[in-house]
Write a protein that holds these residues in place. Structure first.
Motif, PDB file in Angstrom:
ATOM      1  N   MET A   1     -40.234 -50.920  17.262  1.00 44.03           N
ATOM      2  CA  MET A   1     -40.374 -50.099  16.106  1.00 44.03           C
ATOM      3  C   MET A   1     -39.945 -51.068  14.923  1.00 44.03           C
ATOM      4  N   ASN A   2     -38.829 -51.888  15.009  1.00 45.24           N
ATOM      5  CA  ASN A   2     -38.199 -52.715  14.089  1.00 45.24           C
ATOM      6  C   ASN A   2     -38.264 -52.446  12.671  1.00 45.24           C
ATOM      7  N   ARG A   3     -37.930 -51.045  12.373  1.00 47.96           N
ATOM      8  CA  ARG A   3     -38.088 -50.599  10.977  1.00 47.96           C
ATOM      9  C   ARG A   3     -36.864 -51.435  10.252  1.00 47.96           C
ATOM     10  N   LEU A   4     -36.059 -51.803  10.670  1.00 49.74           N
ATOM     11  CA  LEU A   4     -34.954 -52.549  10.257  1.00 49.74           C
ATOM     12  C   LEU A   4     -34.884 -54.270  10.296  1.00 49.74           C
ATOM     13  N   ALA A   5     -35.999 -54.689  10.482  1.00 51.08           N
ATOM     14  CA  ALA A   5     -36.135 -56.050  11.141  1.00 51.08           C
ATOM     15  C   ALA A   5     -35.613 -56.904  10.105  1.00 51.08           C
ATOM     16  N   ASP A   6     -34.704 -57.879  10.256  1.00 47.19           N
ATOM     17  CA  ASP A   6     -33.925 -58.641   9.558  1.00 47.19           C
ATOM     18  C   ASP A   6     -33.346 -58.228   8.396  1.00 47.19           C
ATOM     19  N   LYS A   7     -32.823 -57.067   8.516  1.00 51.43           N
ATOM     20  CA  LYS A   7     -32.096 -56.470   7.436  1.00 51.43           C
ATOM     21  C   LYS A   7     -30.451 -56.625   7.994  1.00 51.43           C
ATOM     22  N   VAL A   8     -29.562 -56.693   7.046  1.00 56.82           N
ATOM     23  CA  VAL A   8     -28.283 -56.806   7.303  1.00 56.82           C
ATOM     24  C   VAL A   8     -27.485 -55.422   6.956  1.00 56.82           C
ATOM     25  N   ALA A   9     -26.924 -54.681   7.960  1.00 60.29           N
ATOM     26  CA  ALA A   9     -26.175 -53.681   7.871  1.00 60.29           C
ATOM     27  C   ALA A   9     -24.689 -53.661   8.196  1.00 60.29           C
ATOM     28  N   VAL A  10     -23.976 -53.165   7.144  1.00 59.46           N
ATOM     29  CA  VAL A  10     -22.470 -53.068   7.400  1.00 59.46           C
ATOM     30  C   VAL A  10     -22.224 -51.721   7.729  1.00 59.46           C
ATOM     31  N   VAL A  11     -21.516 -51.389   8.690  1.00 55.45           N
ATOM     32  CA  VAL A  11     -21.225 -50.018   9.216  1.00 55.45           C
ATOM     33  C   VAL A  11     -19.434 -49.955   9.293  1.00 55.45           C
ATOM     34  N   THR A  12     -18.826 -49.238   8.741  1.00 60.47           N
ATOM     35  CA  THR A  12     -17.143 -49.122   8.839  1.00 60.47           C
ATOM     36  C   THR A  12     -17.296 -47.973   9.892  1.00 60.47           C
TER      37      THR A  12
ATOM     38  N   GLU B   1     -12.590 -56.116   1.066  1.00 61.50           N
ATOM     39  CA  GLU B   1     -13.290 -57.150   0.542  1.00 61.50           C
ATOM     40  C   GLU B   1     -13.478 -58.221   1.520  1.00 61.50           C
ATOM     41  N   SER B   2     -12.465 -58.394   2.241  1.00 59.81           N
ATOM     42  CA  SER B   2     -12.699 -59.375   3.588  1.00 59.81           C
ATOM     43  C   SER B   2     -13.944 -59.212   4.312  1.00 59.81           C
ATOM     44  N   LEU B   3     -14.066 -57.926   4.640  1.00 63.40           N
ATOM     45  CA  LEU B   3     -15.300 -57.492   5.342  1.00 63.40           C
ATOM     46  C   LEU B   3     -16.468 -57.850   4.704  1.00 63.40           C
ATOM     47  N   MET B   4     -16.803 -57.659   3.547  1.00 65.89           N
ATOM     48  CA  MET B   4     -17.792 -57.972   2.609  1.00 65.89           C
ATOM     49  C   MET B   4     -18.111 -59.194   2.506  1.00 65.89           C
ATOM     50  N   SER B   5     -16.891 -60.090   2.274  1.00 64.19           N
ATOM     51  CA  SER B   5     -16.867 -61.594   2.290  1.00 64.19           C
ATOM     52  C   SER B   5     -17.568 -62.047   3.859  1.00 64.19           C
ATOM     53  N   ALA B   6     -16.853 -61.624   4.612  1.00 60.20           N
ATOM     54  CA  ALA B   6     -17.476 -62.277   6.009  1.00 60.20           C
ATOM     55  C   ALA B   6     -18.836 -61.724   6.275  1.00 60.20           C
ATOM     56  N   ALA B   7     -19.373 -60.724   5.852  1.00 62.31           N
ATOM     57  CA  ALA B   7     -20.867 -60.400   6.002  1.00 62.31           C
ATOM     58  C   ALA B   7     -21.622 -61.325   5.039  1.00 62.31           C
ATOM     59  N   MET B   8     -21.183 -61.723   3.916  1.00 63.62           N
ATOM     60  CA  MET B   8     -21.848 -62.436   3.105  1.00 63.62           C
ATOM     61  C   MET B   8     -22.075 -63.832   3.582  1.00 63.62           C
ATOM     62  N   GLU B   9     -20.570 -64.414   3.962  1.00 62.87           N
ATOM     63  CA  GLU B   9     -20.681 -65.546   4.587  1.00 62.87           C
ATOM     64  C   GLU B   9     -21.368 -65.951   5.801  1.00 62.87           C
ATOM     65  N   ARG B  10     -21.778 -64.979   6.822  1.00 64.60           N
ATOM     66  CA  ARG B  10     -22.474 -64.990   7.855  1.00 64.60           C
ATOM     67  C   ARG B  10     -23.965 -64.976   7.581  1.00 64.60           C
ATOM     68  N   TYR B  11     -24.533 -63.817   6.638  1.00 65.22           N
ATOM     69  CA  TYR B  11     -25.825 -63.520   6.621  1.00 65.22           C
ATOM     70  C   TYR B  11     -26.164 -63.684   5.115  1.00 65.22           C
ATOM     71  N   GLY B  12     -25.506 -63.877   4.230  1.00 61.52           N
ATOM     72  CA  GLY B  12     -25.717 -63.906   2.681  1.00 61.52           C
ATOM     73  C   GLY B  12     -26.290 -63.176   2.038  1.00 61.52           C
ATOM     74  N   ARG B  13     -26.205 -62.074   2.606  1.00 63.05           N
ATOM     75  CA  ARG B  13     -26.720 -60.863   2.098  1.00 63.05           C
ATOM     76  C   ARG B  13     -26.282 -59.317   2.517  1.00 63.05           C
ATOM     77  N   ILE B  14     -26.433 -58.197   2.046  1.00 61.60           N
ATOM     78  CA  ILE B  14     -26.044 -57.027   2.706  1.00 61.60           C
ATOM     79  C   ILE B  14     -27.289 -56.083   2.167  1.00 61.60           C
ATOM     80  N   ASP B  15     -27.793 -55.616   3.183  1.00 59.09           N
ATOM     81  CA  ASP B  15     -28.970 -54.405   2.690  1.00 59.09           C
ATOM     82  C   ASP B  15     -28.614 -53.026   2.830  1.00 59.09           C
ATOM     83  N   VAL B  16     -27.683 -52.649   3.551  1.00 58.48           N
ATOM     84  CA  VAL B  16     -27.490 -51.447   4.065  1.00 58.48           C
ATOM     85  C   VAL B  16     -25.882 -51.340   4.199  1.00 58.48           C
ATOM     86  N   LEU B  17     -25.268 -50.354   3.623  1.00 61.32           N
ATOM     87  CA  LEU B  17     -23.826 -50.062   3.903  1.00 61.32           C
ATOM     88  C   LEU B  17     -23.923 -48.556   4.176  1.00 61.32           C
TER      89      LEU B  17
END
Length: 110
Positions: free
Chosen positions: A1-12, A71-87
């Motif tokens: 299905m891959n509806r979120l292919a190549d998206k970056v999602a942060v889940v708390t 803030e550290s969480l968002m920084s880690a996501a940006m450092e690894r993937y360069g963007r955040i598409d879904v939160l």
């Protein structure tokens, strides 16, 4: 299905319940999932489940009640993937009983 292919999602709150289910579903749909919660061991268990079917995760232990942690969480996501598409703001901090939303005050939040 891959509806979120190549998206970056942060889940708390990704270590159990709704957060874990969202993380597994998003990964199954192709997202790279940045998973956060206070309990690192439980996060690693969910990440291992996702890895079994080829999903990609980044585990970032986070306590959202501490001002610097999100803030550290968002920084880690940006450092690894360069963007955040879904939160997905699933984690909560609760010291006492729940109130109906229309009775929740700013003082309760503080």
């Amino acid at each position: 299905m891959n509806r979120l292919a190549d998206k970056v999602a942060v889940v708390t709150g990704a270590n159990s319940g709704v957060g874990a289910a969202v993380s597994r579903l998003f990964a199954a749909e192709g997202a790279k999932v940045v998973m956060s919660a206070r309990r690192a061991e439980a996060l690693e268990e969910v990440a291992a489940q996702i890895a079994e079917f080829g999903g990609e995760t980044l585990v970032v232990p986070t306590d959202i009640s501490k001002p610097d942690d999100p803030e550290s969480l968002m920084s880690a996501a940006m450092e690894r993937y360069g963007r955040i598409d879904v939160l997905v703001n699933n984690a909560g901090v609760l010291e006492s009983g729940l109130k109906p939303i229309d009775r929740y005050t700013d003082e309760d939040l503080d």
